[in-house]
Design an enzyme around this catalytic site. Structure first.
Site: not given
Length: 346
Positions: A111, A182, A310
């Protein structure tokens, strides 16, 4: 439709965090922070006529800076970048040049690294009647990524209860990019375990992962597996109750087209969340590792108390030639659109 900006009196490196409130004529309300481009509230009317918040978050922006929360780092409600999901061994090559990234999950990069886009204050650059545009400049070598990257993200709330996220990005050097949002959703009026939510994913294949959840490059048909959501079913119907889902699904669609990716329905609220995207995959995460104290109303958020959809490019695609490219060149413009549409099942 109305838009308001409210100061929070929280400053990061001299920049104030602003709460942006979007409200349509039905009373649907979205609160966004320019810190992390976080969607902190998404309030809609359910089948009982009650106004219900369908995303996890906090009562105060200060709680996003709580030490225990940051150590757990679940990225609640935030934009993820420069690269969503995992990059194997935290490295990749472009045009023969190797780049080493910050490794923040074992030997891999997750991420965007330790301080990804979810921990940055974004500039508010444009405000319209129903939208607001945020911008962030990611400098060359931030978390190890090459090139200075300028990202624009527009949030638009429509009268049809659609929250539209439109991304654009430009770079001055070839770089890797894979953005997503997210958000942690729960459609039940009183929250709790999302196992009874009914899930549909328009995907015939999912991506194999190694023991560290990193994509290997192999596609596996969902047919006759627990990953088959081609027909709507309860999320818990086929899952391993100790694992849930943390899986990437390859959508059945024309690459780049804006189309329906997933639908999630909850019986008591009567709410359906439909996700449309231009992206080729959707990652379903049922929050196995969620452990957050003092959420909204003092609630504890635990494992399986939310689901994430996502939308993104294939994880680790920067290292897998067969996957759609996640390389952005200086002469190109990165674009992505994802829509979260809420409706009542009548």
């Amino acid at each position: 439709m109305s838009i308001q900006q409210k100061p929070t009196e929280k400053f990061i490196n001299g920049e104030e965090v602003i709460a942006i409130e979007l409200t349509n004529n039905k009373g649907t309300y979205v609160e966004i922070f320019n810190y992390g481009a976080i969607i902190n509230k998404f309030i809609v009317k359910n089948a009982k006529g009650e106004m219900q918040d369908i995303v996890l978050g906090f009562d105060s922006v200060e709680q996003y800076f709580d030490k225990e929360y940051l150590e757990n780092n679940p990225h609640i409600g935030a934009v993820i970048g420069r690269y969503a999901n995992r990059i194997k061994n935290g490295e990749f090559s472009i045009n023969g040049e190797n780049y080493k990234l910050t490794k923040n999950t074992g030997t891999d990069s997750l991420h965007g690294g330790i301080e990804g886009f979810d921990k940055k204050v974004w500039d508010i650059v444009e405000v319209g009647e129903s939208f607001i545009t945020l911008e962030y400049e990611s400098i060359d070598k931030e978390e190890g990524f090459p090139g200075s990257l300028i990202i624009g993200l527009t949030f638009e709330l429509t009268e049809n209860d659609e929250l539209i996220l439109s991304y654009e990005a430009e770079t001055d050097k070839a770089t890797a990019i894979n953005l997503t949002h997210h958000g942690y959703f729960n459609l039940a009026p009183n929250g709790g375990n999302i196992g009874k939510h009914k899930q549909q994913i328009f995907a015939s294949n999912y991506l194999e992962q190694d023991e560290n959840y990193c994509v290997t490059g192999k596609l596996i048909p969902v047919k006759n597996t627990q990953m088959d959501f081609t027909l709507s079913k309860e999320i818990s119907k086929d899952w391993n109750p100790e694992e849930g889902y943390d899986q990437t699904f390859v959508l059945d669609k024309i690459y780049g087209d804006l189309s329906l990716a997933t639908k999630t329905f909850e019986q008591e609220s009567g709410l359906t969340l439909s996700v449309y995207t231009t992206e080729p995959v959707a990652h379903l995460y049922t929050s196995k590792y969620l452990n957050v104290q003092n959420g909204k109303g003092g609630r504890h958020y635990g494992a399986y108390d939310a689901f994430c959809i996502e939308t993104q490019h294939h994880p680790n695609a920067i290292n897998i030639e067969e996957f759609p490219s996640t390389v952005l060149l200086p002469e190109d413009l990165y674009t992505q659109t994802t829509i979260f549409k809420v409706s009542l099942n009548k």
